[in-house]
Write a protein that holds these residues in place. Structure first.
Motif, PDB file in Angstrom:
ATOM      1  N   ARG A 286       0.695  -1.092   0.179  1.00  0.00           N
ATOM      2  CA  ARG A 286      -0.004  -0.177  -0.023  1.00  0.00           C
ATOM      3  C   ARG A 286       0.760   1.387   0.011  1.00  0.00           C
ATOM      4  NH1 ARG A 286      -3.403  -3.061   3.810  1.00  0.00           N
ATOM      5  NH2 ARG A 286      -2.162  -2.060   5.426  1.00  0.00           N
TER       6      ARG A 286
ATOM      7  N   VAL B 294      -1.706   3.875  -1.844  1.00  0.00           N
ATOM      8  CA  VAL B 294      -2.966   3.716  -1.932  1.00  0.00           C
ATOM      9  C   VAL B 294      -3.501   3.228  -0.602  1.00  0.00           C
ATOM     10  CG1 VAL B 294      -3.089   3.113  -4.428  1.00  0.00           C
ATOM     11  CG2 VAL B 294      -2.536   1.400  -2.876  1.00  0.00           C
TER      12      VAL B 294
ATOM     13  N   GLU C 174      -6.710  -1.536  -4.498  1.00  0.00           N
ATOM     14  CA  GLU C 174      -6.129  -0.640  -5.246  1.00  0.00           C
ATOM     15  C   GLU C 174      -4.725  -0.781  -5.852  1.00  0.00           C
ATOM     16  OE1 GLU C 174      -7.371   3.698  -3.943  1.00  0.00           O
ATOM     17  OE2 GLU C 174      -7.534   2.467  -1.976  1.00  0.00           O
TER      18      GLU C 174
ATOM     19  N   GLU D 159      -5.517  -3.364  -8.814  1.00  0.00           N
ATOM     20  CA  GLU D 159      -5.787  -2.306  -9.860  1.00  0.00           C
ATOM     21  C   GLU D 159      -4.745  -1.939 -10.212  1.00  0.00           C
ATOM     22  OE1 GLU D 159     -10.478  -1.924  -8.681  1.00  0.00           O
ATOM     23  OE2 GLU D 159      -9.140  -0.274  -8.067  1.00  0.00           O
TER      24      GLU D 159
END
Lengths: 265, 241
Positions: free
Chosen positions: B211, B216, B221, B224
Motif C-alpha cells: 500500500r 493507496v 487498489e 488494480e
C-alpha cells in the motif's frame, strides 16, 4: 500403508450396490446353467464343463467392472494429488487398490461357486466325497481347482482393468478402453493365435505354449488340462500349465507395473 | 527465517508458457497469499510449491525439516470418496501418517467440524468440504501447507471462518501459502502478498508495504494499479505474443 488402502477399497466395494448386483447376476447365471444343464446331478467335472464357456465371458466382464474406475475416481476427485503429499508411493497405492478390489472380486466369485458346489453335493448321484485316488474319476477337488483357476483368471483381468483406470483421464475414456480391452482379451488375442497358427508363425510344437499369451486361452487351457483331462483320462495335451500360469502372472504383474508408472509419471 | 526460496522458476505446459522468472521467499510460520487474475498462473505456482509439478526452469529451495509429511495440500475443488463419513475420510489420511483415532477428532475440532463427524462427505456443504480439506492438509503436522483458493464459492460468513481457521493454523507454527480472490480477507490475514500477472511477479511484500509503495489505501487498489490489461476480456497465457 498398503493395509490402509486395502481397507478403504474394501469399504468401497461393500458400499457399491453395482458390485452386489453383479454378484447376484453371476450367481443366478451360474446356478441356472449348472441346474438346468443337468451338471449338478451329473457331478463336479460335468458342471465345470458346463460353466467354463459362460465364465470365459462373464468373469472378465465382472472383473473389469470391479476395476476400471478404481484409480480413475481418485484422479478425478484430485485425491491422487493429495495422496502425493503423503508418505505413500504410487506402487503402494496400486497394490493396495488392487488387493482391496481383488478381495471383493474373490467374494463375488466365491458366492456362485460355493452355491453350485453345495448344489452338486446335495443333488449329485454316486459322488466321491473328497478325493479320487484314480485318474478318470470325478472329485470335488477338481471343482475346487476350477474355482481357484477362475479366481486366478479374474485377478489377472482385474489387474489389467486397474491399469486402464490409472491410464484413463475420464470415465468415458476408461469405459471405451475397458470395452476395447474386453474385445482384445476375449476375441483379439485368440484370433491372433489362430492367424499365427494358420500362417505358420506358430508351429505345432509351440502352440500349447503360445496359448499362454492370451489370458483367456491360458485360463481355458489350465482348466481343461488340470481339471477336465484328469477326469476324462489320457489324451493329447491341450495346454502347458506352467506356461499358462507364467502367462497369467506376467499379465498381472505387468499391468500393475503400468498402473504404478501411470500414477507416478 | 525463510522456509521456501523460489528462484527464477519458469513453467510451461507443452509450448504454452505459464510462469516466467518467478522469484520470492516464503517466511516461516507466516501466511503468504498469492493473488492475481484468473489464468495468471497461481494454481500452477501452488502445485510447484506442493511438489506436484517440476519447474521447467529455475529452482525451489525447500528448507522444511524432514518429518512424516513435508507439505500439506488443499486442491481448488476438494472432493472425497463418496459414501464415506467425515470420520472415515480423515481416518484414512491419518492412518497414512501412522496417527491414531484421537488425531481425527483433534483435526476436526481444529477446523470446527467436530459436529459433522458422522455425516457422509456427499452431504457436506461446500464450506464444510473445504474445512475437511483443510483438516486433511494439516494431517501429519507438515511445516508448510498449500491451499488453492480455500474460500472460492463460499458465502462471506464461511469465508471469514475459513480464514480465521487458517490464521490459527499459522499462529500454531505452520507456514501457509494460499491463493485467493478475496482481497479484503487476504489483506486482513496475510503477512506477505505475492501479486502475479501474466505469469510474472509484479509486486511482493506485506500488505502495508504494498500500500505504501503505491500510495493507496487498500490491497484492491494495489491490485488494480499493478495488474495490466483490459477487465473486459480474460487473457490466456501463451495465446498472445
Amino acid at each position: 500403508m498398503i493395509a490402509t488402502v486395502i481397507r478403504r477399497e474394501l469399504k468401497t466395494v461393500i458400499r457399491t450396490p453395482t458390485f452386489a448386483l453383479l454378484t447376484a447376476i453371476l450367481t443366478a447365471v451360474a446356478v441356472g446353467i449348472a441346474w438346468f444343464g443337468g451338471g449338478v446331478r451329473a457331478g463336479y467335472v460335468p458342471t465345470t464343463v458346463d460353466l467354463l464357456t459362460p465364465f470365459e465371458l462373464l468373469v472378465p466382464v465382472v472383473a473389469v467392472a470391479f476395476g476400471y474406475r478404481a484409480i480413475l475416481g481418485d484422479r478425478r476427485r484430485g485425491e491422487l494429488d493429495v495422496l502425493a503429499t503423503y508418505p505413500v508411493t504410487g506402487r503402494e497405492l496400486v497394490v493396495g487398490t488392487y488387493l482391496g478390489r481383488a478381495i471383493g472380486l474373490v467374494a463375488a466369485l466365491a458366492v456362485p461357486l460355493t452355491i453350485v458346489m453345495v448344489a452338486i453335493v446335495a443333488s449329485g448321484d454316486d459322488l466321491i466325497p473328497v478325493y479320487a485316488t484314480h485318474r478318470g474319476a470325478d472329485s470335488p477337488i477338481l471343482f475346487v481347482r476350477f474355482a481357484v483357476l477362475t479366481v486366478f483368471f479374474a485377478a489377472t483381468i482385474l489387474a489389467v482393468a486397474v491399469a486402464v483406470s490409472a491410464i484413463a483421464s475420464g470415465t468415458r475414456s476408461a469405459l471405451a478402453l475397458a470395452v476395447v480391452l474386453l474385445i482384445v482379451l476375449l476375441v483379439g488375442l485368440d484370433l491372433a493365435l489362430v492367424y499365427g497358427f494358420t500362417a505358420g508363425l506358430v508351429g505345432d510344437s509351440t502352440l500349447i505354449h503360445s496359448l499362454a499369451i492370451s489370458p483367456l486361452s491360458a485360463y481355458r487351457g489350465l482348466v481343461l488340462e488340470t481339471t477336465v483331462s484328469v477326469a476324462a483320462g489320457a489324451g493329447p495335451r491341450i495346454a502347458s500349465p506352467v506356461a499358462s500360469v507364467v502367462g497369467l502372472c506376467v499379465w498381472t504383474i505387468g499391468s500393475l507395473a503400468v498402473a504404478a508408472w501411470a500414477i507416478e509419471r | 527465517m525463510t522456509l521456501i526460496d523460489v528462484r527464477g522458476i519458469e513453467h510451461s505446459y507443452g509450448t504454452v508458457p505459464v510462469l516466467d522468472d518467478v522469484s520470492f521467499g516464503v517466511r516461516s510460520e507466516t501466511v503468504t497469499a498469492i493473488i492475481g487474475p484468473n489464468g495468471s498462473g497461481k494454481t500452477t505456482l501452488l502445485r510447484l510449491l506442493a511438489g506436484l509439478h517440476e519447474p521447467t526452469g529455475g529452482s525451489i529451495d525447500d528448507h522444511t525439516s524432514d518429518g512424516v509429511r513435508r507439505i500439506g495440500y488443499l486442491p481448488q475443488q476438494p472432493a472425497f470418496r463418496p459414501g464415506f463419513s467425515v470420520h472415515e475420510t480423515l481416518s484414512f489420511y491419518t492412518s497414512l501418517v501412522g496417527a491414531d483415532d484421537d488425531e481425527v477428532i483433534a483435526r476436526l475440532e481444529r477446523v470446527g467440524l467436530e459436529q459433522a463427524v458422522n455425516l457422509r462427505v456427499d452431504d457436506l456443504s461446500g464450506g464444510m468440504t473445504r474445512l475437511l480439506g483443510i483438516a486433511q492438509a494439516t494431517v501429519g503436522d507438515p511445516p508448510l501447507i498449500v491451499l488453492d483458493e480455500p474460500v472460492s464459492g463460499l458465502d462471506p460468513q464461511m469465508s471469514l471462518h475459513v480464514f480465521d481457521v487458517i490464521s490459527e493454523i499459522a499462529a500454531d507454527g505452520t507456514t501457509v501459502v494460499l491463493s485467493s480472490h478475496h482481497l479484503e480477507l487476504v489483506e486482513r490475514t496475510a503477512d506477505d502478498v505475492v501479486l502475479i500477472d501474466d505469469g510474472e511477479v509484479v509486486a511482493h511484500g506485506s500488505p502495508d508495504e504494498l500500500r505504501d509503495e503505491l500510495g493507496v489505501e487498500s490491497l484492491l487498489e494495489v491490485y488494480e494499479g499493478a495488474v495490466t490489461g483490459s477487465a473486459d476480456a480474460v487473457r490466456v497465457r501463451g495465446e498472445h505474443a
